[in-house]
Design an enzyme around this catalytic site. Structure first.
Site, PDB file in Angstrom:
ATOM      1  N   PRO A 192       0.830  -1.221   0.000  1.00 11.55           N
ATOM      2  CA  PRO A 192       0.000   0.000   0.000  1.00 11.55           C
ATOM      3  C   PRO A 192       0.857   1.260   0.000  1.00 11.55           C
ATOM      4  CG  PRO A 192      -0.655  -1.516   1.750  1.00 11.55           C
ATOM      5  CD  PRO A 192       0.640  -2.019   1.201  1.00 11.55           C
ATOM      6  N   GLU A 193       0.570   2.158  -0.922  1.00 10.13           N
ATOM      7  CA  GLU A 193       1.237   3.455  -0.984  1.00 10.13           C
ATOM      8  C   GLU A 193       0.195   4.529  -0.655  1.00 10.13           C
ATOM      9  OE1 GLU A 193       3.558   3.834  -4.624  1.00 10.13           O
ATOM     10  OE2 GLU A 193       3.705   1.672  -4.798  1.00 10.13           O
TER      11      GLU A 193
ATOM     12  N   ARG B  68       2.151 -11.190   5.872  1.00  6.32           N
ATOM     13  CA  ARG B  68       3.592 -11.216   6.117  1.00  6.32           C
ATOM     14  C   ARG B  68       3.993 -10.769   7.523  1.00  6.32           C
ATOM     15  NH1 ARG B  68       6.551 -10.614   1.197  1.00  6.32           N
ATOM     16  NH2 ARG B  68       8.376 -10.764   2.519  1.00  6.32           N
TER      17      ARG B  68
ATOM     18  N   ARG C 192      21.773  15.826  -4.690  1.00 10.18           N
ATOM     19  CA  ARG C 192      21.815  14.367  -4.526  1.00 10.18           C
ATOM     20  C   ARG C 192      22.257  13.689  -5.813  1.00 10.18           C
ATOM     21  NH1 ARG C 192      19.635  12.926   0.259  1.00 10.18           N
ATOM     22  NH2 ARG C 192      18.205  14.427   1.216  1.00 10.18           N
TER      23      ARG C 192
END
Ligand SMILES: [Zn+2]
Length: 295
Positions: A2-3, A114, A153
């Site tokens: 799930p995001e 899980r 970055r």
């Protein structure tokens, strides 16, 4: 996994179901104790008993079930977690790990194959959260705010988007989709984006997340909502898990590579590698960042 759009879908479903409802008990199934991260279900049960839900909030991929006791239950679904709102006598789902007993004979169940998900009880939601970057569907998520996190970055832009300290709530599905809409190669250094690319990336992130919410989230494998139904965003993806299929836009074959240890899907023609600020092997000279904002 799930995001943001999946967790937001759950939030929108849960709020009208939970607000005003009272908790009568809480228990964790044997063998699932670690979801409480060191606390016992009896101590949490004692604190939750009698509390009433007031609001359901979200920060990144975390859900906050706020209580009138000035405490908040923070739920992180992680890999395979889901929440089910059920009548007490509704058959218990396999892999049910914890149950909130509610008034009027209902239950809120935490189901997790899980067992990576977590439940915390804290005074403020932030107390249970790691460092999180800006919330991408909020007003604070400006192009400047995004660039503050990316500038300097060298890591691949794909990895930078997955880092929750840079932007909250993006995972593998929506990172790949946002980079496709942005025409950015997933391995491009995060700090190399030009101003027009930054603007398009911000816009693309918001678009894929809003589309995901509108479609009730994406159910590729495990994600289901509070009554066990699947989302529909998986039918609308442009590159994610479409390896070896033709790109909708150009017909080139979508490729799968590993970036930062994560499977990554992209169109080599729409998202070409760039060197020293120039596009390499581009066969589409009219394509410049921002030029196809209708996508
Ligand atoms: Zn393409």
């Amino acid at each position: 996994m799930p995001e943001l759009p999946e967790v937001e879908t759950v939030r929108r479903q849960l709020e009208p179901l939970l607000v005003g409802r009272q908790i009568l008990g809480f228990r964790v199934m044997p063998g699932a104790e670690r979801l409480l991260r060191g606390r016992s279900d009896t101590s949490i049960d004692a604190q939750l008993n009698g509390a009433v839900f007031t609001t359901v909030t979200r920060r990144g991929k975390y859900l906050g079930l706020n209580l009138d006791s000035e405490q908040v239950v923070v739920v992180h679904l992680r890999m395979t977690g889901s929440l089910r709102f059920r009548a007490r006598d509704y058959e218990e789902e396999s892999f049910t790990r914890a149950i909130f007993t509610l008034d009027a004979g209902d239950q809120l169940r935490f189901v997790d194959v899980r067992k990576f998900g977590t439940i915390d009880l804290v005074d403020q939601m932030d107390d249970a959260l790691p460092e999180l970057g800006p919330e991408p569907l909020s007003d604070e998520f400006t192009t400047e705010a995004l660039w503050q996190e990316l500038r300097g970055r060298q890591q691949p832009i794909k990895s930078a988007l997955l880092d929750q300290r840079n932007v909250a709530g993006i995972g593998n599905i929506y990172a790949d989709e946002a980079l496709f809409l942005s025409h950015l190669n997933p391995e491009a250094p995060a700090g190399s984006l030009r101003p027009a690319e930054r603007r398009l990336l911000r816009q693309s992130i918001r678009q894929v997340l809003e589309d995901g919410v509108a479609h009730g989230g994406a159910s590729f494998r495990d994600y289901t909502d509070v009554d066990g139904s699947e989302g529909e965003q998986q039918y609308f993806v442009r590159v994610f898990r479409r390896t070896d299929e033709p790109c909708d836009d150009c017909g080139a074959i979508i490729r799968r590579i590993i970036v930062g240890g994560r499977a990554t899907h992209f169109c080599p023609k729409c998202q070409p590698v760039r060197q020293r600020g120039r596009l390499v092997k581009s066969t589409r000279p009219s394509r410049s960042a921002g030029a196809r904002s209708t996508l």
